[in-house]
Design an enzyme around this catalytic site. Structure first.
Site, PDB file in Angstrom:
ATOM      1  N   THR A   1      -9.108  -1.342   1.091  1.00 59.89           N
ATOM      2  CA  THR A   1      -8.041  -0.532   0.522  1.00 59.89           C
ATOM      3  C   THR A   1      -7.405  -1.344  -0.595  1.00 59.89           C
ATOM      4  O   THR A   1      -6.797  -2.380  -0.359  1.00 59.89           O
ATOM      5  CB  THR A   1      -6.994  -0.158   1.577  1.00 59.89           C
ATOM      6  OG1 THR A   1      -7.639   0.604   2.604  1.00 59.89           O
ATOM      7  CG2 THR A   1      -5.876   0.676   0.962  1.00 59.89           C
TER       8      THR A   1
ATOM      9  N   LYS B   1      -7.013   7.372  -0.123  1.00 61.67           N
ATOM     10  CA  LYS B   1      -6.571   6.469   0.950  1.00 61.67           C
ATOM     11  C   LYS B   1      -5.057   6.292   0.928  1.00 61.67           C
ATOM     12  O   LYS B   1      -4.423   6.154   1.980  1.00 61.67           O
ATOM     13  CB  LYS B   1      -7.258   5.111   0.813  1.00 61.67           C
ATOM     14  CG  LYS B   1      -6.888   4.104   1.920  1.00 61.67           C
ATOM     15  CD  LYS B   1      -7.289   4.581   3.309  1.00 61.67           C
ATOM     16  CE  LYS B   1      -6.836   3.598   4.401  1.00 61.67           C
ATOM     17  NZ  LYS B   1      -7.604   2.340   4.399  1.00 61.67           N
TER      18      LYS B   1
ATOM     19  N   LYS C   1       0.701  -4.152   2.672  1.00 61.76           N
ATOM     20  CA  LYS C   1       0.009  -4.176   1.378  1.00 61.76           C
ATOM     21  C   LYS C   1      -0.323  -2.765   0.917  1.00 61.76           C
ATOM     22  O   LYS C   1      -0.069  -2.404  -0.242  1.00 61.76           O
ATOM     23  CB  LYS C   1      -1.266  -5.019   1.500  1.00 61.76           C
ATOM     24  CG  LYS C   1      -2.161  -5.024   0.276  1.00 61.76           C
ATOM     25  CD  LYS C   1      -3.350  -4.048   0.399  1.00 61.76           C
ATOM     26  CE  LYS C   1      -4.290  -4.430   1.526  1.00 61.76           C
ATOM     27  NZ  LYS C   1      -5.468  -3.516   1.583  1.00 61.76           N
TER      28      LYS C   1
END
Length: 293
Positions: free
Chosen positions: A102, A177, A245
């Protein structure tokens, strides 16, 4: 060319919580796999299964037909793909590059363009499903790239997941995502607040889950992570530090689009507090600890 087990050597970089299971599933399916990780010991179980070890990213890149990466942070992705001694500098023309980390949509686009200039085909293909999905090969895979490239690598992706969709051009996988992580963020707050409410009300949490998990409140997070909360199991299926993150990437992308996401901002602030208290290497279900004080 559609890739198959006879004409494909897969290079796999990253053997973390999810990567180790994904590489294992490729080996079990009959694909030839070459591995590289920063810590070789993490790859030892894969080597015992038949994977070939390669000491350097450059060495792996030079030999493989397909290269899959799933590492920690965008800075790691950038170094592995675009840095000196990296994949694009050393892979052959015609190599398929699949980053399943990701990461940021803009970095995915940069990698795509750099790869294209060298005759390589790059896709961003982040995943959802955690350690369970990686182990059971039931991951959701969100792909950005060209249709023909997607068609070529789909047989490889089918070994790793079930719900595999080409979302659009380079970067579209990462944007999708982010949608996934935004939905999960608010859901994790709801899961943890529901479980602490059940505890304070004196209810049997197992019985509560049987009721609400099968109703309108049912979700992957509720049905898979709430049982871990009940068992005081905060081992990572997905690290808090990596979720922070991801939420940071989503917040930055939303800001660039002029979009307000107060739910996401709240959730990140709660996880930031947990990380500051030393919980960053726990699983995301450890958000429950914030409430159970």
């Amino acid at each position: 060319m559609i890739l198959n087990k006879e004409n494909t050597l897969i290079g796999f970089i990253g053997a973390g919580v999810m990567g180790k299971s994904m590489a294992a599933n490729l080996l079990k399916s009959g694909f030839q796999v070459m591995v590289n990780t920063r810590t070789k010991a993490k790859a030892d179980p894969l080597i015992e299964m038949g994977a070939r070890w390669e000491d350097t990213v450059a060495g792996l890149a030079a030999q493989c037909t397909v290269i899959i990466t799933i590492v920690g942070y965008p800075r790691d992705v950038e170094e592995i793909y675009l840095g000196q001694g990296g994949i694009i500098e050393n892979a052959k023309a015609g190599t398929y590059l699949i980053d399943m980390t990701t990461s940021t949509p803009t970095l995915a686009q940069r990698i795509y363009e750099a790869a294209k200039s060298k005759g390589m085909m790059a896709m961003d293909a982040p995943v959802s499903g955690g350690d369970i999905g990686a182990r059971d090969a039931t991951l959701t895979i969100m792909v950005g790239g060209e249709q023909g490239d997607f068609d070529a690598v789909e047989p490889v992706l089918r070994v790793l997941g079930k719900n595999i969709i080409l979302q659009g051009k380079a970067g579209a996988g990462q944007h999708t995502k982010m949608c996934n992580q935004i939905a999960i963020a608010a859901n994790m707050v709801g899961v943890c607040e529901a479980m602490i409410y059940a505890k304070k009300a004196g209810l049997d949490p197992h019985s509560v889950l049987k009721s609400i998990g099968a109703g309108a409140a049912g979700s992957w997070s509720l049905n898979n992570l709430a049982p871990r909360i009940i068992d005081n199991n905060y081992e990572p299926g997905f690290y808090i530090k990596h979720f922070i993150k991801d939420m940071g990437i989503a917040l930055e992308a939303a800001k660039e689009m002029g979009l307000s996401t107060p739910g996401l901002e709240l959730t990140k602030s709660l996880y930031d507090q947990l990380a500051a208290e030393g919980e960053e290497n726990c699983g995301t279900q450890a958000l429950y600890k914030y409430y159970d004080r």
